[in-house]
Motif scaffolding. Structure first.
Motif, PDB file in Angstrom:
ATOM      1  N   ALA A 193       0.811  -1.215   0.000  1.00  0.00           N
ATOM      2  CA  ALA A 193       0.000   0.000   0.000  1.00  0.00           C
ATOM      3  C   ALA A 193       0.845   1.267   0.000  1.00  0.00           C
ATOM      4  O   ALA A 193       0.418   2.310  -0.478  1.00  0.00           O
ATOM      5  CB  ALA A 193      -0.933  -0.014   1.214  1.00  0.00           C
ATOM      6  N   ALA A 216       1.188 -11.820   5.819  1.00  0.00           N
ATOM      7  CA  ALA A 216       0.932 -10.369   5.856  1.00  0.00           C
ATOM      8  C   ALA A 216       0.953  -9.832   4.426  1.00  0.00           C
ATOM      9  O   ALA A 216       1.794  -9.007   4.057  1.00  0.00           O
ATOM     10  CB  ALA A 216       1.979  -9.675   6.725  1.00  0.00           C
ATOM     11  N   ALA A 217       0.011 -10.338   3.633  1.00  0.00           N
ATOM     12  CA  ALA A 217      -0.020 -10.000   2.202  1.00  0.00           C
ATOM     13  C   ALA A 217      -1.068  -8.929   1.889  1.00  0.00           C
ATOM     14  O   ALA A 217      -1.578  -8.852   0.771  1.00  0.00           O
ATOM     15  CB  ALA A 217      -0.257 -11.267   1.385  1.00  0.00           C
ATOM     16  N   TRP A 222      -7.973   3.302  -5.089  1.00  0.00           N
ATOM     17  CA  TRP A 222      -7.292   3.972  -3.977  1.00  0.00           C
ATOM     18  C   TRP A 222      -6.297   3.009  -3.328  1.00  0.00           C
ATOM     19  O   TRP A 222      -5.127   3.309  -3.173  1.00  0.00           O
ATOM     20  CB  TRP A 222      -8.295   4.472  -2.920  1.00  0.00           C
ATOM     21  N   MET A 229       1.831  10.480  -2.435  1.00  0.00           N
ATOM     22  CA  MET A 229       1.175   9.191  -2.187  1.00  0.00           C
ATOM     23  C   MET A 229       0.144   8.771  -3.233  1.00  0.00           C
ATOM     24  O   MET A 229      -0.221   7.607  -3.304  1.00  0.00           O
ATOM     25  CB  MET A 229       0.519   9.167  -0.799  1.00  0.00           C
TER      26      MET A 229
HETATM   27  O1  SFD Z   1      -4.063   9.003   3.260  1.00  0.00           O
HETATM   28  C1  SFD Z   1       2.357 -10.820  -1.388  1.00  0.00           C
HETATM   29  N1  SFD Z   1      -2.537   4.086   4.252  1.00  0.00           N
HETATM   30  C2  SFD Z   1      -2.174   5.104   5.134  1.00  0.00           C
HETATM   31  N2  SFD Z   1      -1.540   4.903   6.313  1.00  0.00           N
HETATM   32  C3  SFD Z   1      -0.977   5.947   7.010  1.00  0.00           C
HETATM   33  O2  SFD Z   1      -0.379   5.739   8.082  1.00  0.00           O
HETATM   34  N3  SFD Z   1      -1.046   7.231   6.520  1.00  0.00           N
HETATM   35  C4  SFD Z   1      -1.709   7.532   5.351  1.00  0.00           C
HETATM   36  O3  SFD Z   1      -1.677   8.678   4.881  1.00  0.00           O
HETATM   37  C5  SFD Z   1      -2.464   6.460   4.727  1.00  0.00           C
HETATM   38  N4  SFD Z   1      -3.220   6.660   3.547  1.00  0.00           N
HETATM   39  C6  SFD Z   1      -3.018   5.740   2.514  1.00  0.00           C
HETATM   40  C7  SFD Z   1      -2.762   4.390   2.877  1.00  0.00           C
HETATM   41  C8  SFD Z   1      -2.671   3.440   1.842  1.00  0.00           C
HETATM   42  C9  SFD Z   1      -2.800   3.852   0.500  1.00  0.00           C
HETATM   43  C10 SFD Z   1      -2.724   2.819  -0.576  1.00  0.00           C
HETATM   44  C11 SFD Z   1      -2.990   5.211   0.180  1.00  0.00           C
HETATM   45  C12 SFD Z   1      -3.080   6.151   1.185  1.00  0.00           C
HETATM   46  C13 SFD Z   1      -3.068   5.671  -1.250  1.00  0.00           C
HETATM   47  C14 SFD Z   1      -2.690   2.724   4.779  1.00  0.00           C
HETATM   48  C15 SFD Z   1      -1.419   1.906   4.958  1.00  0.00           C
HETATM   49  O4  SFD Z   1      -0.597   2.019   3.847  1.00  0.00           O
HETATM   50  C16 SFD Z   1      -1.776   0.448   5.238  1.00  0.00           C
HETATM   51  O5  SFD Z   1      -2.587   0.454   6.389  1.00  0.00           O
HETATM   52  C17 SFD Z   1      -0.570  -0.479   5.495  1.00  0.00           C
HETATM   53  O6  SFD Z   1       0.364  -0.386   4.447  1.00  0.00           O
HETATM   54  C18 SFD Z   1      -1.000  -1.946   5.654  1.00  0.00           C
HETATM   55  O7  SFD Z   1       0.136  -2.743   5.868  1.00  0.00           O
HETATM   56  P1  SFD Z   1       0.214  -4.322   5.447  1.00  0.00           P
HETATM   57  O8  SFD Z   1       1.593  -4.777   5.739  1.00  0.00           O
HETATM   58  O9  SFD Z   1      -0.926  -5.037   6.033  1.00  0.00           O
HETATM   59  O10 SFD Z   1      -0.048  -4.303   3.845  1.00  0.00           O
HETATM   60  P2  SFD Z   1       0.911  -3.741   2.676  1.00  0.00           P
HETATM   61  O11 SFD Z   1       1.782  -2.644   3.194  1.00  0.00           O
HETATM   62  O12 SFD Z   1       0.011  -3.374   1.541  1.00  0.00           O
HETATM   63  O13 SFD Z   1       1.842  -4.982   2.274  1.00  0.00           O
HETATM   64  C19 SFD Z   1       1.355  -6.134   1.653  1.00  0.00           C
HETATM   65  C20 SFD Z   1       2.546  -6.915   1.095  1.00  0.00           C
HETATM   66  O14 SFD Z   1       2.158  -8.211   0.667  1.00  0.00           O
HETATM   67  C21 SFD Z   1       2.744  -8.500  -0.594  1.00  0.00           C
HETATM   68  N5  SFD Z   1       1.917  -9.551  -1.184  1.00  0.00           N
HETATM   69  N6  SFD Z   1       3.568 -11.369  -1.220  1.00  0.00           N
HETATM   70  C22 SFD Z   1       3.709 -12.685  -1.524  1.00  0.00           C
HETATM   71  N7  SFD Z   1       2.672 -13.476  -1.962  1.00  0.00           N
HETATM   72  C23 SFD Z   1       1.437 -12.940  -2.142  1.00  0.00           C
HETATM   73  N8  SFD Z   1       0.416 -13.723  -2.560  1.00  0.00           N
HETATM   74  C24 SFD Z   1       1.247 -11.550  -1.864  1.00  0.00           C
HETATM   75  N9  SFD Z   1       0.174 -10.708  -1.959  1.00  0.00           N
HETATM   76  C25 SFD Z   1       0.604  -9.500  -1.526  1.00  0.00           C
HETATM   77  C26 SFD Z   1       2.766  -7.156  -1.280  1.00  0.00           C
HETATM   78  O15 SFD Z   1       3.669  -7.107  -2.361  1.00  0.00           O
HETATM   79  C27 SFD Z   1       3.200  -6.272  -0.121  1.00  0.00           C
HETATM   80  O16 SFD Z   1       4.592  -6.336   0.054  1.00  0.00           O
HETATM   81  S1  SFD Z   1      -4.528   7.689   3.550  1.00  0.00           S
HETATM   82  O17 SFD Z   1      -5.471   7.244   2.528  1.00  0.00           O
HETATM   83  O18 SFD Z   1      -5.133   7.608   4.853  1.00  0.00           O
END
Ligand code: SFD
Ligand code: AMP
Length: 658
Positions: free
Chosen positions: A63, A213-214, A234, A368
């Motif tokens: 994300a 944690a995907a 989004w 972002m």
């Molecule tokens: O503005 C496989 N988020 C925001 N968090 C904040 O703290 N501040 C913000 O400003 C935030 N905003 C925001 C946010 C997200 C996005 C997309 C936007 C704006 C445009 C939220 C956070 O980003 C979110 O809560 C965290 O990142 C969640 O963390 P986690 O670890 O649960 O998910 P991840 O970071 O998306 O990572 C997932 C990973 O898995 C991998 N993956 N790997 C192997 N095999 C598979 N089958 C897989 N499937 C997925 C991915 O590649 C990735 O590495 S705002 O909107 O509020």
């Protein structure tokens, strides 16, 4: 590799103690923390091996790929108990308060580390040279959020994770398809398998325990974006529900999968609104320039929704609800009044400060959600002169933002009043022995955001190291053979190779379905019957019955997906994961006979919030061999009192566990 030789992959088998699936915020936190405890174990002569597998390149995966403009969870001067109250209210009263409190008491340490690793955090005037850890005051946009210059946020966090466990213990571009249970204990996890999206290799991992944690699930619903814009969403399109589906398919209990997140976003570019509402103090208006949030407030009483609002202070879904009223009544488009907000802020500013303010308005998105700047530039919108439209997006399934879908996990043991069904083992372990999760994976505990997900990954990793030590002499044996797993994962390739000559064009063939068409079918079903955008987020019992029948047929057809190259093999399995996550979502909405989250979705046959019967968790399991879902209610227990003045004080939990 010749054109179709990828059908017979090279098999690489590895055994480790701890496998981390994903390379996002939670996974990076886990890698960082695991190393600390592995080093301590080493001092006692115990040698543990950890491996992290990400489907993409960690520096820009998940994300946070494009960066973020704010850290949405930072306690600072606030009390974690107050954070629990905020999360509980935002999620309409049903929350695992033990898990939320646990994140609250640990999250600041992650944020302090981000700053130490190089993330620029905005400071109050006079505090510029001081870090948060040294007492420097951040710039709050809201009570819980602090502003950052976060374009390289993910890069910074990933680098620390890489430094901790070493790049030799990280596999990038490997997509995990399946978790495998243990041959001798079907309630225990023993392995995982996936394939490289870059070369012709299939990877099988055996381990003592694993962090799944995907991330969340995107593109389960038909998106608002069409044509050239398709793919714009989004939340990250590359998170395809792998967390929920793989957990469900190996028998883990899911919770609150009826919940989803429908964010209000800048229309078409999907720009987040938080900085605009909280920092810039912008207002949202309907087509006639009215503040609809104020105007529609009284309507919250209609179905008892006002029970979860305090004056104009209300949770995310209720704010959406007031917006949806306008759309239903034909009073759109809705606008965010950026010019008034900016001119109000500029009133006492020097010209130089005003230029800086304008730059910040753009940087919020450049940091972002770059596509939003594309929309502004492409449509000649200068935010200080012209309002932008806002719109509720298509639904996403997630557990870390303002939503709480996910997996049921064991919580910490030291929160007073914790009932047995909240704590049965290692922290953040699911109901499958050895399978842990964090971030979007953990259900019933939203509002972690980026920082809380990182902290939760750390909490899980600490428990996993303990689990690995406690199970040092146990040898994992997977229930299925590597040949069986390979045959299953590469089945879409075999299907393609077998039937590709049947027709004169490879995209039209009665023997298979392309992953792209499969995705369109899934999205259409979810959109039209499971409360997507086309019904303005409404559904009912009969619509859900139709959905169930159609989804079941789609599940049958999933065995006929084709893959003509590695890219399509990835798409095929992503869409399979989406399907199972979608199924869980539909079954849970069917089960919960009330509208607990108005503004996210409505059961039009049960429009009320029915606390008497439904103030509880809804949990489920899935049997992938029979296709059967089981759902039941799980009691919600309040652990944190409503306010500090409440007489029956619940004993205070310890503030931090090191
Ligand atoms: O503005 C496989 N988020 C925001 N968090 C904040 O703290 N501040 C913000 O400003 C935030 N905003 C925001 C946010 C997200 C996005 C997309 C936007 C704006 C445009 C939220 C956070 O980003 C979110 O809560 C965290 O990142 C969640 O963390 P986690 O670890 O649960 O998910 P991840 O970071 O998306 O990572 C997932 C990973 O898995 C991998 N993956 N790997 C192997 N095999 C598979 N089958 C897989 N499937 C997925 C991915 O590649 C990735 O590495 S705002 O909107 O509020
Ligand atoms: P968003 O940019 O919408 O993802 O929101 C970022 C943060 O600001 C989240 O913690 C939201 O809950 C919060 N937020 C966004 N809009 C509002 C609002 N109008 N009122 C209160 N909090 C908000």
């Amino acid at each position: 590799m010749s054109e179709y030789s990828f059908g017979n992959p090279e098999i690489i088998e590895e055994e480790v103690d701890i496998l981390i699936i994903g390379g996002g915020m939670a996974a990076c936190g886990a890698a960082f923390e695991a190393k600390r405890w592995i080093d301590k174990a080493m001092e006692q002569g115990i040698n543990l091996k950890v491996k992290l597998v990400d489907k993409a390149a960690m520096s820009r995966s998940g994300a946070v790929a494009q960066g973020l403009s704010a850290i949405n969870t930072y306690m600072g001067e606030n009390d974690p108990a107050d954070y629990v109250r905020y999360v509980r209210d935002d999620l309409m009263g049903i929350t695992r308060e033990d898990l939320v409190y646990d994140v609250g008491r640990h999250v600041d340490d992650s944020v302090h580390n981000f700053e130490k690793w190089g993330l620029p955090i905005w400071k109050q005037p006079g505090d510029e040279g001081k870090t948060l850890a040294e007492g420097g005051k951040g710039v709050r946009s809201g009570k819980w959020q602090i502003m950052i210059n976060g374009e390289s946020y993910k890069w910074v966090v990933a680098e620390a994770a890489k430094n901790a466990i070493g790049t030799e213990n990280i596999a990038e571009h490997v997509f995990i398809v399946r978790l495998e249970t243990d041959r001798n204990d079907p309630k225990r996890i023993a392995g995982a398998a996936g394939f490289s999206v870059r070369d012709n290799t299939l990877h099988v991992y055996k381990f003592k325990c694993c962090l799944l944690a995907a991330g969340g699930a995107v593109n389960v619903f038909r998106p608002r974006s069409v044509g050239e814009g398709i793919g714009r969403a989004w939340y990250p399109v590359w998170n395809a529900g792998s967390t929920y589906s793989m957990a469900a398919e190996c028998g883990a209990e899911l919770t609150l999968m009826e919940n989803r997140f429908v964010p209000a976003r800048f229309k078409d570019g999907y720009g987040p609104v938080g900085a605009w509402f909280l920092l810039f103090k912008a207002r949202a208006l309907n087509a006639f320039g009215e503040n609809y949030q104020k105007k529609n407030y009284g309507s919250l009483k209609d179905h008892g929704y006002d029970a979860y609002a305090t004056g104009l202070k209300m949770g995310t879904c209720l704010r959406n609800h007031l917006m949806m009223q306008e759309l239903k009544d034909g009073r759109g488009p809705l606008f965010i009044d950026t010019p008034t907000a900016m001119s109000n802020l500029a009133q006492n500013m020097t010209p130089q400060e005003i230029r800086h303010l304008e730059a910040e308005a753009w940087e919020d998105f450049l940091d972002m959600t770059i596509a939003q700047c594309g929309v502004w530039a492409g449509e000649n919108i200068e935010p200080d002169k012209q309002m932008s439209e806002i719109m509720p997006t298509e639904p996403y399934l997630l557990g870390s933002h303002a939503g709480c879908a996910g997996i049921w996990v064991s919580g910490p043991q030291d929160i007073p009043g914790t009932p047995d069904h909240y704590h049965w083992g290692y922290n953040r372990m699911t109901t499958v022995k050895g399978l842990f999760t964090a971030g979007d994976g953990v259900g019933a505990s939203g509002h972690k955001f980026s920082s809380g997900s990182h902290a939760e990954g750390r909490i899980a990793a600490k428990a996993m190291v303990k689990f690995a030590i406690d199970n040092k002499d146990w040898n994992p044996e997977m229930a299925r053979s590597v040949d069986e797993i390979t045959a299953e994962i590469y089945a879409p390739v075999k299907t393609f190779l077998k039937h590709k000559h049947y027709t004169t064009t490879i995209n039209v063939n009665p023997h298979y379905i392309t992953p792209k068409m499969f995705q369109f079918r899934l999205q259409k079903i979810m959109d039209e019957y499971v409360a997507g955008i086309s019904t303005l987020y409404q559904t009912n019992k009969t619509m859900l019955e139709v959905a169930e029948r159609k989804l079941e047929m789609l599940r049958e057809d999933s065995l006929k997906m084709r893959a003509k190259d590695l890219h399509e093999l990835l798409r095929a399995w992503e869409n399979y994961h989406r399907l199972i996550a979608a199924f869980a979502h539909m079954k849970h909405i069917q089960f919960r006979e009330e509208s607990r989250y108005p503004g996210y979705y409505y059961r039009t046959d049960y429009m009320k919030i029915d606390d008497e019967h439904w103030k509880c968790f809804t949990n489920s399991t899935f049997n992938r061999h029979t296709g059967e879902w089981k759902l039941w209610k799980v009691p919600y227990v309040q652990l944190i009192r409503k306010s500090d003045d409440e007489p029956e004080a619940i004993a205070r939990p310890p503030s931090r566990v090191t």
